[in-house]
Scaffold this active site. Structure first.
Site, PDB file in Angstrom:
ATOM      1  N   LYS A  47      46.405  22.874 -55.245  1.00  0.00           N
ATOM      2  CA  LYS A  47      48.296  23.270 -54.384  1.00  0.00           C
ATOM      3  C   LYS A  47      49.188  23.113 -55.556  1.00  0.00           C
ATOM      4  O   LYS A  47      48.815  23.339 -56.737  1.00  0.00           O
ATOM      5  CB  LYS A  47      48.387  21.703 -53.515  1.00  0.00           C
ATOM      6  N   TYR A  84      49.146  26.613 -41.536  1.00  0.00           N
ATOM      7  CA  TYR A  84      48.839  24.658 -41.124  1.00  0.00           C
ATOM      8  C   TYR A  84      49.201  25.115 -39.690  1.00  0.00           C
ATOM      9  O   TYR A  84      50.088  23.516 -39.522  1.00  0.00           O
ATOM     10  CB  TYR A  84      49.520  24.281 -42.006  1.00  0.00           C
ATOM     11  N   PHE A  99      54.668  15.274 -40.784  1.00  0.00           N
ATOM     12  CA  PHE A  99      54.482  15.422 -42.183  1.00  0.00           C
ATOM     13  C   PHE A  99      54.561  17.473 -42.277  1.00  0.00           C
ATOM     14  O   PHE A  99      54.680  17.826 -43.352  1.00  0.00           O
ATOM     15  CB  PHE A  99      53.433  15.171 -42.335  1.00  0.00           C
ATOM     16  N   ARG A 125      34.455  19.301 -49.669  1.00  0.00           N
ATOM     17  CA  ARG A 125      34.921  17.966 -48.590  1.00  0.00           C
ATOM     18  C   ARG A 125      34.608  16.887 -49.867  1.00  0.00           C
ATOM     19  O   ARG A 125      35.297  15.725 -50.076  1.00  0.00           O
ATOM     20  CB  ARG A 125      34.831  17.557 -48.010  1.00  0.00           C
ATOM     21  N   THR A 143      41.646  12.204 -48.046  1.00  0.00           N
ATOM     22  CA  THR A 143      43.591  12.595 -48.170  1.00  0.00           C
ATOM     23  C   THR A 143      44.219  12.194 -48.859  1.00  0.00           C
ATOM     24  O   THR A 143      45.583  12.756 -49.429  1.00  0.00           O
ATOM     25  CB  THR A 143      43.232  13.707 -46.691  1.00  0.00           C
ATOM     26  N   ARG A 161      41.152  14.290 -56.113  1.00  0.00           N
ATOM     27  CA  ARG A 161      41.986  13.782 -55.647  1.00  0.00           C
ATOM     28  C   ARG A 161      42.310  12.491 -56.350  1.00  0.00           C
ATOM     29  O   ARG A 161      43.325  11.628 -56.044  1.00  0.00           O
ATOM     30  CB  ARG A 161      42.023  13.957 -53.791  1.00  0.00           C
ATOM     31  N   ASN A 173      48.861  16.489 -53.112  1.00  0.00           N
ATOM     32  CA  ASN A 173      47.335  15.969 -53.069  1.00  0.00           C
ATOM     33  C   ASN A 173      46.007  16.854 -53.893  1.00  0.00           C
ATOM     34  O   ASN A 173      44.766  16.710 -53.554  1.00  0.00           O
ATOM     35  CB  ASN A 173      46.861  15.255 -52.164  1.00  0.00           C
ATOM     36  N   HIS A 196      43.516  21.156 -51.101  1.00  0.00           N
ATOM     37  CA  HIS A 196      43.268  22.205 -49.860  1.00  0.00           C
ATOM     38  C   HIS A 196      41.192  22.764 -49.982  1.00  0.00           C
ATOM     39  O   HIS A 196      40.860  23.248 -50.129  1.00  0.00           O
ATOM     40  CB  HIS A 196      43.968  22.302 -49.497  1.00  0.00           C
ATOM     41  N   GLU A 237      40.362  30.250 -41.703  1.00  0.00           N
ATOM     42  CA  GLU A 237      41.065  30.163 -43.578  1.00  0.00           C
ATOM     43  C   GLU A 237      40.459  31.380 -44.222  1.00  0.00           C
ATOM     44  O   GLU A 237      41.348  31.922 -44.744  1.00  0.00           O
ATOM     45  CB  GLU A 237      40.255  29.068 -43.227  1.00  0.00           C
TER      46      GLU A 237
END
Ligand code: CMP
Length: 140
Positions: free
Chosen positions: A10, A50, A58, A86, A92, A103, A113, A116, A127
């Site tokens: 990100k 998203y 949010f 993950r 998250t 993270r 964060n 993704h 995706e």
């Protein structure tokens, strides 16, 4: 099973200049980068990506954050790639992320964060296709 998953570094992590450090974590943990590009997302692209979160409180902040600077988008391939990625990312909310996760080490807040990652094999396929035509993903 051999899987593919979509990963996004990100804008916060790109700005921190830790693309390489994050790629190293993927590579040291058996995930191969099989497609990759840096991209400034448009508002429409971020909203579309998203879309499942459209009704969440949010959503607008998430979209604004994701277009605040370029992102690094990659397809990762490996055994159990969805869950492995993950695990490497951590929770998250970085406050809940286990020590040593991406993270915990690089994220500042639940919005900024750092990364993704697809949350299921089914979403991973959606995706990956959202950002990469099949000809731009290189089996290796
Ligand atoms: P990501 O995995 O990219 O998917 C949706 C993003 O929304 C998530 O990471 C967070 O950065 C962001 N977000 C902000 N607030 C929340 C929240 N309360 N719950 C889940 N995700 C949130």
């Amino acid at each position: 099973a051999l899987e593919r998953t979509l990963s996004i570094i990100k804008p916060d992590a790109v700005a921190k200049n830790v693309i390489g450090e994050i790629y190293t974590r993927f590579e040291k943990n058996g995930l191969k980068v099989v497609a990759s590009k840096m991209k400034q997302l448009s508002k429409q692209e971020a909203e579309g990506f998203y879309a499942v979160h459209r009704e969440r409180p949010f959503f607008n902040a998430l979209v604004e954050f994701m277009i605040s600077g370029p992102v690094m988008i990659q397809v990762l391939e490996g055994e159990g790639a969805v869950l492995k990625n993950r695990d490497l990312m951590g929770a998250t909310n970085p406050k809940d992320a286990a020590p040593g996760t991406i993270r915990a080490d690089f994220a500042d807040s639940i919005d900024a964060n750092a990364v993704h990652g697809s949350d299921s094999l089914e979403n991973a396929a959606i995706e990956v296709a959202y950002f990469f035509p099949a000809t731009d993903v290189y089996a290796r």
